[in-house]
Every structure is written in structure tokens, then in C-alpha cells.
Design a protein around this motif. Structure first.
Motif, PDB file in Angstrom:
ATOM      1  N   GLU A   1     -22.100 -20.506 -62.620  1.00  0.00           N
ATOM      2  CA  GLU A   1     -22.292 -18.613 -62.857  1.00  0.00           C
ATOM      3  C   GLU A   1     -21.627 -18.541 -64.522  1.00  0.00           C
ATOM      4  OE1 GLU A   1     -21.545 -16.298 -59.960  1.00  0.00           O
ATOM      5  OE2 GLU A   1     -23.235 -17.384 -58.294  1.00  0.00           O
ATOM      6  N   LEU A   2     -21.599 -18.249 -65.378  1.00  0.00           N
ATOM      7  CA  LEU A   2     -21.605 -17.613 -66.406  1.00  0.00           C
ATOM      8  C   LEU A   2     -21.431 -16.727 -66.477  1.00  0.00           C
ATOM      9  CD1 LEU A   2     -23.187 -20.561 -68.496  1.00  0.00           C
ATOM     10  CD2 LEU A   2     -21.359 -20.869 -67.564  1.00  0.00           C
ATOM     11  N   GLU A   3     -20.165 -15.861 -67.192  1.00  0.00           N
ATOM     12  CA  GLU A   3     -20.265 -14.086 -68.185  1.00  0.00           C
ATOM     13  C   GLU A   3     -21.071 -15.338 -69.381  1.00  0.00           C
ATOM     14  OE1 GLU A   3     -18.866 -11.996 -66.933  1.00  0.00           O
ATOM     15  OE2 GLU A   3     -17.615 -12.826 -65.473  1.00  0.00           O
ATOM     16  N   SER A   4     -21.430 -13.674 -69.676  1.00  0.00           N
ATOM     17  CA  SER A   4     -22.425 -13.308 -71.622  1.00  0.00           C
ATOM     18  C   SER A   4     -22.831 -12.396 -71.489  1.00  0.00           C
ATOM     19  CB  SER A   4     -23.574 -13.748 -71.089  1.00  0.00           C
ATOM     20  OG  SER A   4     -24.008 -14.389 -72.106  1.00  0.00           O
ATOM     21  N   ALA A   5     -21.213 -11.834 -72.467  1.00  0.00           N
ATOM     22  CA  ALA A   5     -21.896 -10.958 -73.205  1.00  0.00           C
ATOM     23  C   ALA A   5     -23.430 -10.246 -73.515  1.00  0.00           C
ATOM     24  CB  ALA A   5     -20.254 -10.739 -74.143  1.00  0.00           C
ATOM     25  N   GLY A   6     -23.389  -9.532 -74.301  1.00  0.00           N
ATOM     26  CA  GLY A   6     -24.503  -8.647 -74.117  1.00  0.00           C
ATOM     27  C   GLY A   6     -25.604  -8.486 -74.078  1.00  0.00           C
TER      28      GLY A   6
ATOM     29  N   PRO B   1     -28.857  -7.663 -71.437  1.00  0.00           N
ATOM     30  CA  PRO B   1     -29.469  -8.966 -70.559  1.00  0.00           C
ATOM     31  C   PRO B   1     -30.753  -9.379 -70.961  1.00  0.00           C
ATOM     32  CG  PRO B   1     -29.389  -6.254 -69.505  1.00  0.00           C
ATOM     33  CD  PRO B   1     -28.520  -6.108 -70.662  1.00  0.00           C
ATOM     34  N   ALA B   2     -30.128 -10.297 -70.798  1.00  0.00           N
ATOM     35  CA  ALA B   2     -31.985 -11.495 -71.433  1.00  0.00           C
ATOM     36  C   ALA B   2     -33.157  -9.835 -70.710  1.00  0.00           C
ATOM     37  CB  ALA B   2     -32.127 -11.926 -71.276  1.00  0.00           C
ATOM     38  N   PRO B   3     -34.633 -10.293 -71.465  1.00  0.00           N
ATOM     39  CA  PRO B   3     -35.319  -9.678 -70.775  1.00  0.00           C
ATOM     40  C   PRO B   3     -36.193 -10.920 -69.963  1.00  0.00           C
ATOM     41  CG  PRO B   3     -35.686 -10.051 -73.374  1.00  0.00           C
ATOM     42  CD  PRO B   3     -34.646 -10.513 -72.823  1.00  0.00           C
TER      43      PRO B   3
ATOM     44  N   ALA C   1     -27.137  -9.814 -61.948  1.00  0.00           N
ATOM     45  CA  ALA C   1     -27.431  -9.244 -63.729  1.00  0.00           C
ATOM     46  C   ALA C   1     -25.905  -9.206 -63.335  1.00  0.00           C
ATOM     47  CB  ALA C   1     -26.575  -7.670 -62.456  1.00  0.00           C
ATOM     48  N   GLY C   2     -26.233  -9.802 -64.874  1.00  0.00           N
ATOM     49  CA  GLY C   2     -24.181  -9.644 -66.000  1.00  0.00           C
ATOM     50  C   GLY C   2     -24.026 -10.867 -65.996  1.00  0.00           C
TER      51      GLY C   2
ATOM     52  N   ALA D   1     -26.830 -14.401 -75.678  1.00  0.00           N
ATOM     53  CA  ALA D   1     -26.645 -13.481 -74.715  1.00  0.00           C
ATOM     54  C   ALA D   1     -27.438 -13.886 -73.502  1.00  0.00           C
ATOM     55  CB  ALA D   1     -27.162 -12.194 -75.390  1.00  0.00           C
ATOM     56  N   VAL D   2     -27.113 -14.060 -72.325  1.00  0.00           N
ATOM     57  CA  VAL D   2     -28.279 -14.782 -71.925  1.00  0.00           C
ATOM     58  C   VAL D   2     -27.470 -14.659 -70.223  1.00  0.00           C
ATOM     59  CG1 VAL D   2     -28.414 -17.332 -72.573  1.00  0.00           C
ATOM     60  CG2 VAL D   2     -26.342 -17.661 -71.481  1.00  0.00           C
ATOM     61  N   ALA D   3     -27.395 -13.319 -70.485  1.00  0.00           N
ATOM     62  CA  ALA D   3     -27.331 -12.544 -68.748  1.00  0.00           C
ATOM     63  C   ALA D   3     -28.815 -12.315 -68.048  1.00  0.00           C
ATOM     64  CB  ALA D   3     -26.127 -11.090 -68.799  1.00  0.00           C
TER      65      ALA D   3
END
Lengths: 105, 305
Positions: free
Chosen positions: A7-12, A14-16, A41-42, A71-73
Motif C-alpha cells: 500500500e503506497l503513499e502517493s502525493a498529488g 487522487p487519480a480519476p 483513499a490517498g 500521482a497514483v493515489a
């Protein structure tokens, strides 16, 4: 065969949500990556099935770099790997997200 | 080569180098393809998983519906990169399902983009059953009046049970790079010895199994360049000319094969066949592009090219 989950943190932002995309082929030294809308989420969920056992730390490093670049959240990635090198994995992950985000709505 | 522009080649998108999915995208009308049982469904091989081997989300074959020149077709594309395009239980069931759907829905045709070494050895029994079911379903679709066209131009060729499936189609288009056969070169070398067939001799392998030889023998109906657009045009042309499947047609095909055996049965090399078929300058055939090759064969047959 080894199964790994991240489970990765990703900034930016959320991806559509978009239709699923698959890139790559499960051939020797190659992998396929399936990108779908996720349920976290996130964060980005990644599930890896790899024929090369004992490389969990490398996968962790490659995937962290990937999530920092993109940005892959909110996405879920599923990987079937047939012994691809870290460089090939990185390129394939970037290609998968690029194709997923590049689809016309 | 264009004069004044040495080294320039016309823009071409290789069929052979494309993946199964890109081949479909290049053959069907842009954006028209809808996949059935796509990768998100995760219908993967239980046999490979049981053996601890890597699976593919589509089990190595993409099936679905699309348009070709505005007409609805069903299409399947085998991914040679995954286990040599070999047919396992799921892979085979997807092909059978597509062909049975064609029998029910009566589309303008079915396209089979074949790229397969045959049955997947890891699930051999299931694969063998699948191949016989594919043949049954293919002939069922044809009997219902739906033409089935095979395209062969991938790196794995079309061998084993899928070689038989190919010859059950109404028509085939091949590139020179595509190969068609039952037992592949390595199988023949392993069972009959290197004197029978040297599988490492690529020129020998391609002149024996390659598209040009299959076209000359009357097994491939069109010979095309290794180009997605050329395969697309060939698929459209072949869908428009389905082959009769009645008893008379089968009897004529048997007569043709008997004549072929009488004419060429004594040949020991494809080049001998070309010589016996009176193709001018037979040793040059492997060097000709698809157009020049078709003209040479037409001249030998006394046909309009």
C-alpha cells in the motif's frame, strides 16, 4: 512463485476513475500490469505475483520510487511478473499509468 | 527505395512485432473493439497456478467484438509472448465461446489472429480437448454461414493443433514471416534427427513453413507484407469471399491435395517444389517482396496477378 502486497503513499490529487488498462505481456523478463480504480483513499494498492522469489525489498524500493514519480493515489495495480529486471518494471509501471490516465473519458 | 532518398522505406507498422492487443487495435476500425472476458475478470489458468507458474490475466488470448470496415466481426488474438501462444483450458474455452457466439449472433465474420505453438504442455489433456472443441465450433460457425478468416504473421507461427484449426478456416492470410505447420522444426529434428530437418537452419525453416511456401502450395489464400494495414486489407478481402463447406467442395479439395501429392510428393526441399511448379528463378523467391512474389507465382500458374 511469490505473492506480495503493498500500500503506497502517493502525493498529488487522487487519480480519476477510468476503464481498466493492461499493458505488457507475461513473457520471460517481462511483466503485465493491470490498472484499475482502487478502494484506498490517498493510497495505491499493488498486488504482485512474481516467478522470482526473494525480491520483496527490491519490489518495495521500485514501487516507492514509482509512487513518488506519479500521482497514483486511489488506483489498484495488479502485476504478473516473469522475472523482469527493476528497470523494466519501472518503465512498465509508468507506461501502465500513462495509458490509464491518457484514456478519453 | 525512393530515388533521391536512399534508405527511405515506406512507413509500416509491423504485425509481427505488435502484441496481440495492438494487432487487434491495428486491424479493426479504430476504437471499435470491445473485449469479452477481459483482464479485470481474472479468468486465469488454474493448472499453471497449481504448478506455481506465472499466469496472465487473459490467459494469452484476447477475444471480443469490433468493426472491420464498419461491419460487425468477432475477433480473437493469441499472445505468442505468453507461453508461445499455447492453448490451455481457459485460452481454448475463450476461443470456443467466441466461435459459438458467432454461430448464434451471425456477425459478418470471425477473425482469428493466430500465433501459437499448439497445445500448452502444462495442461496437455485440457488443451487437446480444447483444440478439438475449437475445430467443432469453428465448423459450426461456418456451417451457419459465418466466414472465419485466419491471419498468421506472428513470431510463433501457427503449429500443432492450431495449425489444423487454421486450415479449418474459410481462408488464411500470411506474411512470409508467419509460419504454418503441424510439427514444428524442433519437434521434427528431435524425433527424426538433424539429417531430416536442421531446426537451426533458419532459411530452411522459413522456406519450408513460411508464408510464401504455404501460399504457393495453396494453403494460404493471400500473401501480405509484415504490416498491420496489409493484414487489415487482407482480412476484409477474405471475409468477402467465404468458401463453400458442402460435400462437393470437400471432394474437390481432396482431389486438389491428391494432385499436389502426385506433383510434388518426390520433392525433398521447398525449393524443389518451386522448381517443379515452374516458378521462374525459384532460388530468388525468398528475396522477393510480397507483390513481386505474387506476380511470379501468378505467372507460373498462368493467372492474372
Amino acid at each position: 512463485m511469490e505473492r506480495l502486497a503493498f500500500e503506497l503513499e502517493s502525493a498529488g490529487p487522487p487519480a480519476p476513475r477510468a476503464p481498466p488498462v493492461v499493458v505488457g505481456v507475461v513473457a520471460s523478463g517481462n511483466l503485465e500490469v493491470l490498472v484499475e480504480p482502487g478502494d484506498l483513499a490517498g493510497r495505491c494498492r499493488v498486488e504482485v505475483a512474481t516467478s522470482a522469489n526473494g525480491f520483496a525489498e527490491i519490489w518495495d524500493a521500485v514501487l516507492r520510487d514509482f509512487a513518488a514519480r506519479n500521482a497514483v493515489a486511489g488506483l489498484a495495480l495488479s502485476v504478473n511478473d516473469a522475472g523482469a529486471t527493476p528497470a523494466v518494471v519501472s518503465l512498465r509501471l509508468d507506461q501502465a499509468v500513462e495509458e490509464y490516465l491518457g484514456q478519453r473519458p | 527505395m525512393t530515388p533521391g532518398n536512399p534508405g527511405h522505406l515506406p512507413a509500416r507498422r509491423s504485425y509481427r512485432e505488435a502484441t496481440a492487443r495492438r494487432r487487434l487495435a491495428g486491424i479493426l476500425d479504430p476504437g471499435s473493439f470491445t473485449e469479452l472476458l477481459g483482464p479485470s475478470e481474472r479468468v486465469t489458468s488454474p493448472h499453471l497456478a497449481g504448478l506455481g507458474l506465472a499466469v496472465a490475466f487473459d490467459d494469452g488470448v484476447v477475444v471480443g467484438r469490433g468493426l472491420l470496415g464498419g461491419r460487425v466481426v468477432l475477433a480473437a488474438s493469441q499472445e505468442g509472448g505468453f507461453m508461445g501462444g499455447a492453448v490451455g483450458e481457459v485460452h481454448g474455452a475463450k476461443l470456443v465461446g467466441l466461435l459459438r457466439r458467432a454461430e448464434r449472433e451471425r456477425p459478418a465474420g470471425v477473425l482469428l489472429l493466430l500465433d501459437s505453438g499448439g497445445v500448452r504442455l502444462q495442461e496437455a489433456n485440457a488443451g487437446l480437448v480444447a483444440v478439438s472443441e475449437i475445430m467443432r465450433a469453428l465448423l459450426g460457425a461456418r456451417a451457419a454461414g459465418v466466414p472465419v478468416v485466419g491471419l498468421i504473421g506472428g513470431g510463433w507461427g501457427c503449429f500443432g493443433g492450431m495449425g489444423i484449426v487454421a486450415r479449418c478456416c474459410d481462408a488464411l492470410a500470411m506474411s512470409e514471416e508467419g509460419r504454418l505447420g503441424i510439427s514444428g522444426p524442433d519437434v521434427i529434428e528431435a524425433t527424426k534427427g538433424v539429417e531430416e530437418l536442421d531446426a537451426a537452419d533458419r532459411a530452411l525453416v522459413w522456406r519450408t513453413y513460411g508464408g510464401k511456401h504455404r501460399y504457393l502450395l495453396g494453403e494460404a489464400d493471400l500473401l501480405v507484407e509484415d504490416d498491420l494495414a496489409a493484414f487489415r486489407d487482407a482480412a476484409a478481402a477474405l471475409l468477402a469471399s467465404p468458401r463453400s463447406l458442402d460435400e462437393g467442395a470437400l471432394a474437390r479439395e481432396h482431389e486438389r491435395l491428391a494432385r499436389r501429392l502426385a506433383d510434388f510428393g518426390g520433392c525433398t526441399d521447398a525449393a524443389d517444389v518451386w522448381r517443379a511448379a515452374a516458378v521462374p528463378d525459384p532460388d530468388r523467391l525468398p528475396l522477393l517482396d510480397a507483390d513481386a512474389f505474387r506476380r511470379a507465382v501468378a505467372a507460373a500458374r498462368g493467372e492474372e496477378p
